[in-house]
Write a protein that holds these residues in place. Sequence first.
Motif, PDB file in Angstrom:
ATOM      1  N   THR A   1       0.804  -1.223   0.000  1.00 26.88           N
ATOM      2  CA  THR A   1       0.000   0.000   0.000  1.00 26.88           C
ATOM      3  C   THR A   1       0.838   1.273   0.000  1.00 26.88           C
ATOM      4  O   THR A   1       0.297   2.355  -0.232  1.00 26.88           O
ATOM      5  N   ASP A   2       2.130   1.176   0.267  1.00 28.25           N
ATOM      6  CA  ASP A   2       2.987   2.361   0.246  1.00 28.25           C
ATOM      7  C   ASP A   2       2.953   2.984  -1.148  1.00 28.25           C
ATOM      8  O   ASP A   2       3.268   2.334  -2.147  1.00 28.25           O
ATOM      9  N   GLY A   3       2.590   4.256  -1.228  1.00 21.72           N
ATOM     10  CA  GLY A   3       2.395   4.904  -2.519  1.00 21.72           C
ATOM     11  C   GLY A   3       3.647   5.059  -3.347  1.00 21.72           C
ATOM     12  O   GLY A   3       3.568   5.226  -4.570  1.00 21.72           O
ATOM     13  N   ASP A   4       4.821   5.011  -2.715  1.00 22.26           N
ATOM     14  CA  ASP A   4       6.077   5.157  -3.446  1.00 22.26           C
ATOM     15  C   ASP A   4       6.686   3.807  -3.813  1.00 22.26           C
ATOM     16  O   ASP A   4       7.172   3.623  -4.927  1.00 22.26           O
ATOM     17  N   LEU A   5       6.663   2.867  -2.886  1.00 20.51           N
ATOM     18  CA  LEU A   5       7.269   1.560  -3.142  1.00 20.51           C
ATOM     19  C   LEU A   5       6.351   0.665  -3.974  1.00 20.51           C
ATOM     20  O   LEU A   5       6.768   0.085  -4.962  1.00 20.51           O
ATOM     21  N   LYS A   6       5.103   0.492  -3.551  1.00 18.28           N
ATOM     22  CA  LYS A   6       4.125  -0.339  -4.256  1.00 18.28           C
ATOM     23  C   LYS A   6       4.715  -1.700  -4.642  1.00 18.28           C
ATOM     24  O   LYS A   6       4.724  -2.096  -5.816  1.00 18.28           O
TER      25      LYS A   6
ATOM     26  N   LYS B   1      12.528  13.537  -4.830  1.00 21.53           N
ATOM     27  CA  LYS B   1      11.312  12.741  -4.728  1.00 21.53           C
ATOM     28  C   LYS B   1      11.662  11.341  -4.237  1.00 21.53           C
ATOM     29  O   LYS B   1      12.784  10.867  -4.411  1.00 21.53           O
ATOM     30  N   ARG B   2      10.690  10.682  -3.640  1.00 18.08           N
ATOM     31  CA  ARG B   2      10.870   9.278  -3.246  1.00 18.08           C
ATOM     32  C   ARG B   2      10.634   8.414  -4.487  1.00 18.08           C
ATOM     33  O   ARG B   2       9.687   7.651  -4.580  1.00 18.08           O
ATOM     34  N   ALA B   3      11.537   8.578  -5.439  1.00 24.16           N
ATOM     35  CA  ALA B   3      11.377   7.943  -6.744  1.00 24.16           C
ATOM     36  C   ALA B   3      12.141   6.624  -6.810  1.00 24.16           C
ATOM     37  O   ALA B   3      13.151   6.434  -6.125  1.00 24.16           O
ATOM     38  N   THR B   4      11.647   5.722  -7.644  1.00 25.04           N
ATOM     39  CA  THR B   4      12.297   4.439  -7.875  1.00 25.04           C
ATOM     40  C   THR B   4      12.328   4.160  -9.371  1.00 25.04           C
ATOM     41  O   THR B   4      11.605   4.780 -10.150  1.00 25.04           O
TER      42      THR B   4
ATOM     43  N   GLU C   1       3.161  12.545 -10.605  1.00 22.35           N
ATOM     44  CA  GLU C   1       3.950  13.740 -10.324  1.00 22.35           C
ATOM     45  C   GLU C   1       4.722  13.610  -9.017  1.00 22.35           C
ATOM     46  O   GLU C   1       5.843  14.092  -8.891  1.00 22.35           O
ATOM     47  N   SER C   2       4.154  12.929  -8.040  1.00 23.49           N
ATOM     48  CA  SER C   2       4.749  12.888  -6.702  1.00 23.49           C
ATOM     49  C   SER C   2       6.027  12.070  -6.626  1.00 23.49           C
ATOM     50  O   SER C   2       6.916  12.360  -5.819  1.00 23.49           O
ATOM     51  N   ASN C   3       6.139  11.014  -7.455  1.00 18.84           N
ATOM     52  CA  ASN C   3       7.303  10.126  -7.307  1.00 18.84           C
ATOM     53  C   ASN C   3       7.804   9.531  -8.623  1.00 18.84           C
ATOM     54  O   ASN C   3       8.653   8.629  -8.596  1.00 18.84           O
ATOM     55  N   ASP C   4       7.300  10.003  -9.749  1.00 15.94           N
ATOM     56  CA  ASP C   4       7.739   9.534 -11.073  1.00 15.94           C
ATOM     57  C   ASP C   4       7.484   8.046 -11.296  1.00 15.94           C
ATOM     58  O   ASP C   4       8.112   7.426 -12.158  1.00 15.94           O
ATOM     59  N   ARG C   5       6.569   7.463 -10.538  1.00 15.75           N
ATOM     60  CA  ARG C   5       6.250   6.041 -10.701  1.00 15.75           C
ATOM     61  C   ARG C   5       5.134   5.874 -11.721  1.00 15.75           C
ATOM     62  O   ARG C   5       4.116   6.555 -11.645  1.00 15.75           O
TER      63      ARG C   5
ATOM     64  N   ARG D   1       5.512  -0.739 -15.030  1.00 17.86           N
ATOM     65  CA  ARG D   1       6.651  -0.430 -14.166  1.00 17.86           C
ATOM     66  C   ARG D   1       7.679  -1.554 -14.168  1.00 17.86           C
ATOM     67  O   ARG D   1       8.870  -1.312 -14.342  1.00 17.86           O
ATOM     68  N   PHE D   2       7.231  -2.793 -13.966  1.00 22.57           N
ATOM     69  CA  PHE D   2       8.229  -3.855 -13.885  1.00 22.57           C
ATOM     70  C   PHE D   2       8.523  -4.508 -15.232  1.00 22.57           C
ATOM     71  O   PHE D   2       9.213  -5.528 -15.294  1.00 22.57           O
TER      72      PHE D   2
END
Length: 356
Positions: A147-152, A170-173, A253-257, A264-265
Motif C-alpha cells: 500500500t505504500d504509494g512510493d514503493l508499491k 522525490k521518493r522515486a524508484t 507527479e509525486s514520485n515519477d512512478r 513499471r516492472f
Amino acid sequence: MEPLSDAVEVRKEVQNLRVVTTPLSTPETAVVTRDLPVTKAADLIASPVTTSKVTSSFEDRHDVVFGYDAAMKYLANYTTPKGSDEKLFLFFTCGNEHGQHRNWRSVCVYASQLVYKVFTTSPSRNRLLIIYTGSRQDWVTPNAFVTDGDLKVKMIPAIMQWHGGAPGEKRATSGMILEESLLYEPLLRYLFKNEDVLDPLLAPEKIASKEIVLLKGYKSYRSYMDTIAAGGNSSLTIPTGPMFLFFVAGRLESNDRPWCPYCRFSETSVEYAYYAFAPEGSRLVKVETVNSYSIWKNRAKNEWRQDTSLMIRGVPWMYLATLDTNAHTFSYARYQAHFDHPDDLQGVFQGWKNPL
C-alpha cells in the motif's frame, strides 16, 4: 503540423562494453554459488552506513533491515555520501522480523542467491539494502509494502533502484524487477551495470546503431509519427531497421512512478531485450501515454483510445510500425508477450515471433 516538443528524448545506453567469448547464463533455475548471508534479528540495521570510503566487498556494500518500519527509517535517514556516485538498490525478499521464514517462497531463495552473486561483482558505487518483508501470513492480505504509494511492492521477491538520497529529492524508484524475472542473470547484470564479464549481446558495435526514443503525451507522439510519415525532414526519418512502439503508463507527479504496475516492472526487461535482440539500425519508441489512471479510463478525455488507427485498449501495448512510403501512412502489427521476461521478447525483436 505541430513542431516536436521538449517531450521527445533520444537515449542510447552505450556502456563500457566489450565482447566476451563465454555467454552469460540465463538459468531456468538459479545456480547456487554461495551461501545466503546469515543475519540475526539482533544485527538489524535501522540506519544506513554513511561513508566516503570506496568499498567493493559484498559485506561492506549491503545493509539489512527487517520489516516495513525499519525500511522506512533507513530510507528516511539515507543520504548519498558527499562527493560519491553511490547507487542504492532495494531488494525485497521473504523473511520475518526474527530472520526466519526466508524460504516460504522458493523463488525468494533462488533470487537471493543470484542477486547476491551478481551484486558482489557489480561496480563499487552500488549499495544494496536487503529488506525482509515478512512471512507467508504477512502476505495473505495487502500489507504496508503493497500500500505504500512510493514503493508499491505488489509481489516478492523484487528489486528496484532508489533515487531519494538527496535533500528535496522525490521518493522515486526505477528499474523494478520481480519474481521469476530475477532469475534471468543478464537482466540483473544490466540493472547493476556490471562490467566484470560483459554481455556479448551488448557489444558496442552491436548496439551503436540502436536507439530508444521517449515520447510523452499524445501530441508529441502524433507530431513525431506524422513528421516521419510525411517525409522531407532529414533530421527525423524512418530507421534502417524495424521500428517498435511501446506504449506505457505516464508517471505520477509525486514520485515519477508509472501508475500501471505491469508497465513499471516491464521497463527494464523491454529495454534490455531490445538492445540484446533487436537488429542493428532498429528503433524503439517508448511512449508514456497519460499521467493518471482516471484519465486513461475516461474515454471522452483519452485521445489514445479515440485513435482508431492505433486501437490501444490498455497498457503496456507493443506494435511493429511499418511505413508505406507511397501513401505516407503507418500500419501497425501488435505483439503480445510477457514484457517482464526478456526471453519471451527475443522472438518479438528478432522477428521470428508472429504478431497477433
